[in-house]
Design a protein around this motif. Sequence first.
Motif, PDB file in Angstrom:
ATOM      1  N   ALA A  43      49.490  46.546  46.280  1.00 16.25           N
ATOM      2  CA  ALA A  43      48.726  46.472  45.049  1.00 16.25           C
ATOM      3  C   ALA A  43      49.238  47.494  43.935  1.00 16.25           C
ATOM      4  CB  ALA A  43      47.516  46.390  45.215  1.00 16.25           C
ATOM      5  N   ALA A  46      52.524  46.904  42.684  1.00 18.02           N
ATOM      6  CA  ALA A  46      52.529  45.766  41.790  1.00 18.02           C
ATOM      7  C   ALA A  46      52.062  46.440  40.432  1.00 18.02           C
ATOM      8  CB  ALA A  46      51.741  44.620  42.295  1.00 18.02           C
ATOM      9  N   ALA A  67      51.038  36.836  33.095  1.00 11.43           N
ATOM     10  CA  ALA A  67      50.736  37.623  34.209  1.00 11.43           C
ATOM     11  C   ALA A  67      49.481  37.477  35.042  1.00 11.43           C
ATOM     12  CB  ALA A  67      50.492  39.192  33.781  1.00 11.43           C
ATOM     13  N   GLY A  68      48.395  37.023  34.375  1.00  8.73           N
ATOM     14  CA  GLY A  68      46.972  36.382  35.101  1.00  8.73           C
ATOM     15  C   GLY A  68      47.369  35.140  35.656  1.00  8.73           C
ATOM     16  N   PHE A  71      48.837  36.172  38.849  1.00  8.86           N
ATOM     17  CA  PHE A  71      47.836  36.656  39.839  1.00  8.86           C
ATOM     18  C   PHE A  71      46.861  35.391  40.384  1.00  8.86           C
ATOM     19  CE2 PHE A  71      47.865  41.279  38.448  1.00  8.86           C
ATOM     20  CZ  PHE A  71      48.087  41.674  39.628  1.00  8.86           C
ATOM     21  N   LEU A  74      48.988  33.942  42.972  1.00  8.27           N
ATOM     22  CA  LEU A  74      48.721  34.611  44.243  1.00  8.27           C
ATOM     23  C   LEU A  74      47.527  34.496  45.099  1.00  8.27           C
ATOM     24  CD1 LEU A  74      50.553  36.485  45.777  1.00  8.27           C
ATOM     25  CD2 LEU A  74      49.410  38.467  44.376  1.00  8.27           C
ATOM     26  N   LEU A  75      46.567  34.686  44.469  1.00  4.25           N
ATOM     27  CA  LEU A  75      45.129  34.463  44.900  1.00  4.25           C
ATOM     28  C   LEU A  75      44.923  33.284  45.675  1.00  4.25           C
ATOM     29  CD1 LEU A  75      42.667  36.242  42.440  1.00  4.25           C
ATOM     30  CD2 LEU A  75      43.691  37.066  44.553  1.00  4.25           C
TER      31      LEU A  75
END
Length: 95
Positions: A43, A46, A67-68, A71, A74-75
């Motif tokens: 993390a 990253a 970018a959000g 994420f 990825l989550l």
Amino acid sequence: MSAGPLTYAIGWLALLLLLGLSLGSAFLHLGAVAPAVQFAIAATQAAVVFIMFMRLKGRPSLKWIFAGAGFFWLLLLYGLSLTDYATRTGFPTQP
């Protein structure tokens, strides 16, 4: 706002240091905390890439949305993988 060569060199050195920490933690016998330590290192790597190389440390912009979204994706992938792992049965017993 342009970043100079020194900024990129510092970012590269930070990534190399974190790579060394990641490699070192793979050979240490940390037990149950090993995944947490390795995830924290990843993390941080990253975050260095996002802040220094994607130039996200400014005013909110369209880059922040993408970018959000990354994420969020990825989550979602981690969450579905964890759900699969948590609900599986029939693992072989360890000696």
